[in-house]
Design a protein around this motif. Structure first.
Motif, PDB file in Angstrom:
ATOM      1  N   GLU A  58       9.669  45.022  39.775  1.00  0.00           N
ATOM      2  CA  GLU A  58       9.597  43.981  39.294  1.00  0.00           C
ATOM      3  C   GLU A  58       8.169  42.468  40.580  1.00  0.00           C
ATOM      4  O   GLU A  58       9.053  41.715  40.324  1.00  0.00           O
ATOM      5  N   GLY A  59       7.815  43.050  40.989  1.00  0.00           N
ATOM      6  CA  GLY A  59       6.982  42.094  41.453  1.00  0.00           C
ATOM      7  C   GLY A  59       7.463  41.932  42.937  1.00  0.00           C
ATOM      8  O   GLY A  59       7.239  40.590  43.510  1.00  0.00           O
ATOM      9  N   VAL A  60       8.718  42.349  43.763  1.00  0.00           N
ATOM     10  CA  VAL A  60       9.467  41.943  45.034  1.00  0.00           C
ATOM     11  C   VAL A  60       9.779  43.300  46.107  1.00  0.00           C
ATOM     12  O   VAL A  60       9.632  44.173  46.048  1.00  0.00           O
ATOM     13  N   PRO A  61       8.346  43.119  46.658  1.00  0.00           N
ATOM     14  CA  PRO A  61       7.695  44.366  47.607  1.00  0.00           C
ATOM     15  C   PRO A  61       9.039  44.675  48.231  1.00  0.00           C
ATOM     16  O   PRO A  61       9.202  44.251  49.410  1.00  0.00           O
ATOM     17  N   VAL A  62       9.370  45.642  48.025  1.00  0.00           N
ATOM     18  CA  VAL A  62      10.705  46.338  49.268  1.00  0.00           C
ATOM     19  C   VAL A  62      10.377  48.445  49.355  1.00  0.00           C
ATOM     20  O   VAL A  62      10.259  49.326  48.173  1.00  0.00           O
ATOM     21  N   ARG A  63      10.426  48.056  50.441  1.00  0.00           N
ATOM     22  CA  ARG A  63      10.126  49.860  51.036  1.00  0.00           C
ATOM     23  C   ARG A  63      10.554  50.751  51.751  1.00  0.00           C
ATOM     24  O   ARG A  63      10.926  50.250  52.350  1.00  0.00           O
ATOM     25  N   HIS A  64      11.850  51.499  50.755  1.00  0.00           N
ATOM     26  CA  HIS A  64      12.390  52.368  52.404  1.00  0.00           C
ATOM     27  C   HIS A  64      11.048  53.086  53.296  1.00  0.00           C
ATOM     28  O   HIS A  64      11.047  54.046  52.359  1.00  0.00           O
ATOM     29  N   VAL A  65      11.526  52.945  54.044  1.00  0.00           N
ATOM     30  CA  VAL A  65      11.583  53.835  55.006  1.00  0.00           C
ATOM     31  C   VAL A  65      11.769  54.623  56.130  1.00  0.00           C
ATOM     32  O   VAL A  65      11.291  55.821  55.694  1.00  0.00           O
ATOM     33  N   ARG A  66      12.937  54.780  55.889  1.00  0.00           N
ATOM     34  CA  ARG A  66      14.009  56.292  56.250  1.00  0.00           C
ATOM     35  C   ARG A  66      15.469  55.622  56.650  1.00  0.00           C
ATOM     36  O   ARG A  66      15.703  54.506  56.861  1.00  0.00           O
ATOM     37  N   SER A  67      16.176  56.233  56.624  1.00  0.00           N
ATOM     38  CA  SER A  67      17.184  56.989  56.955  1.00  0.00           C
ATOM     39  C   SER A  67      18.191  57.299  57.949  1.00  0.00           C
ATOM     40  O   SER A  67      17.721  58.823  57.990  1.00  0.00           O
ATOM     41  N   SER A  68      19.225  57.180  58.435  1.00  0.00           N
ATOM     42  CA  SER A  68      19.758  57.838  59.550  1.00  0.00           C
ATOM     43  C   SER A  68      21.128  57.763  59.860  1.00  0.00           C
ATOM     44  O   SER A  68      21.529  56.743  59.144  1.00  0.00           O
TER      45      SER A  68
END
Length: 86
Positions: free
Chosen positions: A35-45
């Protein structure tokens, strides 16, 4: 792009739900990016002894990171807006 640490609570008895939550968070990040809103999941712990889940997202704003967690159905206990080491 800044990184954000999202802290959440997950009882050990529900640890099997973590994988689905991470999948939802990744999907929400991908949808926002489309949608044009850059979001990136890096990691989860997951820290089972503390019943704590930590998600790291890269986003252009705290609002965008918060939107991804809401879309994923994750209710964060706290979101740290300081820069998080990769």
């Amino acid at each position: 792009m800044p990184s954000y640490l999202i802290e959440g609570y997950l009882p050990r008895s529900r640890a099997s739900e973590l994988s689905a939550a991470v999948d939802r968070l990744r999907g929400a990040a991908e949808a926002l990016t489309a949608e044009g809103v850059p979001v990136r999941h890096v990691r989860s712990s997951f820290l089972p002894a503390d019943e704590l889940v930590l998600h790291v997202l890269e986003a252009e704003s705290a609002e965008a990171a918060g939107d991804a967690t809401r879309r994923a159905g994750i209710s964060p206990e706290r979101m740290t807006t300081e820069e998080v080491a990769p």
